[in-house]
Design an enzyme around this catalytic site. Structure first.
Site, PDB file in Angstrom:
ATOM      1  N   SER A  75       0.837  -1.203   0.000  1.00 14.26           N
ATOM      2  CA  SER A  75       0.000   0.000   0.000  1.00 14.26           C
ATOM      3  C   SER A  75       0.866   1.245   0.000  1.00 14.26           C
ATOM      4  O   SER A  75       0.352   2.354  -0.111  1.00 14.26           O
ATOM      5  CB  SER A  75      -0.898   0.035   1.239  1.00 14.26           C
ATOM      6  N   HIS A  84      -4.247  -4.292  -3.310  1.00 16.01           N
ATOM      7  CA  HIS A  84      -4.209  -3.850  -1.918  1.00 16.01           C
ATOM      8  C   HIS A  84      -5.519  -4.215  -1.232  1.00 16.01           C
ATOM      9  O   HIS A  84      -6.523  -3.509  -1.352  1.00 16.01           O
ATOM     10  CB  HIS A  84      -3.966  -2.335  -1.841  1.00 16.01           C
ATOM     11  N   GLU A 105      -7.941  -1.923  -3.579  1.00 19.03           N
ATOM     12  CA  GLU A 105      -7.326  -0.894  -4.412  1.00 19.03           C
ATOM     13  C   GLU A 105      -6.395  -1.606  -5.393  1.00 19.03           C
ATOM     14  O   GLU A 105      -5.465  -2.293  -5.003  1.00 19.03           O
ATOM     15  CB  GLU A 105      -6.547   0.100  -3.561  1.00 19.03           C
ATOM     16  N   ASN A 126      -5.169   5.138   2.266  1.00 19.06           N
ATOM     17  CA  ASN A 126      -4.166   5.484   3.272  1.00 19.06           C
ATOM     18  C   ASN A 126      -3.718   6.943   3.193  1.00 19.06           C
ATOM     19  O   ASN A 126      -3.351   7.535   4.216  1.00 19.06           O
ATOM     20  CB  ASN A 126      -2.959   4.554   3.163  1.00 19.06           C
TER      21      ASN A 126
END
Length: 253
Positions: A96, A117, A129, A167
């Site tokens: 990530s 991800h 993701e 994130n």
């Protein structure tokens, strides 16, 4: 017979992915050491066959790498996989925070590479993701989207930037919560209860940091350029890494 799916790694994400794929794929999970394999067996139970010989993954058309967020470690694993896997096999990483382009180049097969991800706990979290290097073929993109959908996930293609979307937005918020708690002398449970009941989050920010692991959170923060609070670094120095160590902002022992 179900198609084989290789998972290289034995941590929380690797084991969660194995459990999510159980019954859909013939899952082979590679662990680096006998000790790691023993712990992985306890976590995945009958969801996967756990192996310590990387050559066991040779027949897998897709291998998902889920080891530590370290470019050198991933590159070393990709070099070994290159000797084992078929020429047309796909490789994915669960990173990530690292450059997908850099990892794709290290894999030796950027046209057949992707970042997948997934989120912890993998069995429950629907989002994936999905990020690709520029060289990824149309077939690679299609097959990875299909893999995510077969697991009951919703793949969302995101750009190759550190932290992707979630994130990059999440960790500045989590770190702000730490600073607010420190500055105003709030109890961790007060902060978390406010965000759960006031905003509808399933978990408060401080409990979430403990769940992620404070060392992991600090590494992600550094990778996306977010200022890591001193309090987080102090807890790490004290060995309070969150749930996995038995203590963080909260006590779990």
């Amino acid at each position: 017979m179900a198609e084989p799916l290789g998972i290289a790694g034995s941590g929380a994400i690797a084991c969660g992915l194995a459990r999510a794929a159980s019954g859909l794929y013939d899952v082979l999970l590679w662990a680096r050491t006998d000790g790691s394999a023993e712990r992985a067996c306890e976590r995945v139970e009958d969801a996967a066959r756990v192996v310590t010989d990387l050559e066991e993954l040779a027949g897998c058309p897709v291998v998902v790498e889920a080891i530590a967020e370290d470019v050198a470690a991933k590159r070393a694993l990709y070099e070994r996989l290159e000797e084992v896997l078929a020429e047309d096999a796909l490789i994915a990483t669960t990173t990530s925070s690292l450059s997908v382009g850099t990892l794709a180049a290290a894999s030796g097969r950027p046209e057949r590479f992707a970042a997948v991800h997934v989120f912890n706990p993998v069995e429950k979290m629907k989002l994936v993701e999905l990020a690709f290097p520029e060289q990824a073929s149309a077939d690679t993109r299609r097959r990875f989207r299909a893999l995510c959908e077969s697991l009951g996930k919703t793949p969302v293609e995101v750009p190759d930037v550190a932290g992707f979307v979630v994130n990059r937005l999440l960790f500045p918020y989590l770190f702000d919560a730490v600073r607010l708690q420190e500055r105003d002398g709030l109890d961790p449970d007060t902060v978390d209860t406010c965000m759960m009941l006031g905003v509808g989050h399933p978990m408060g920010p401080l409990a979430l940091l403990d769940y992620v692991g404070l060392d992991v959170a600090a590494a992600i923060g550094e990778s996306i350029g977010a200022e890591v609070p001193d309090r987080v670094r102090e807890l790490i120095a004290d060995g309070r890494l969150g749930r996995k160590s038995g203590a963080g902002f909260y006590e779990y022992r």
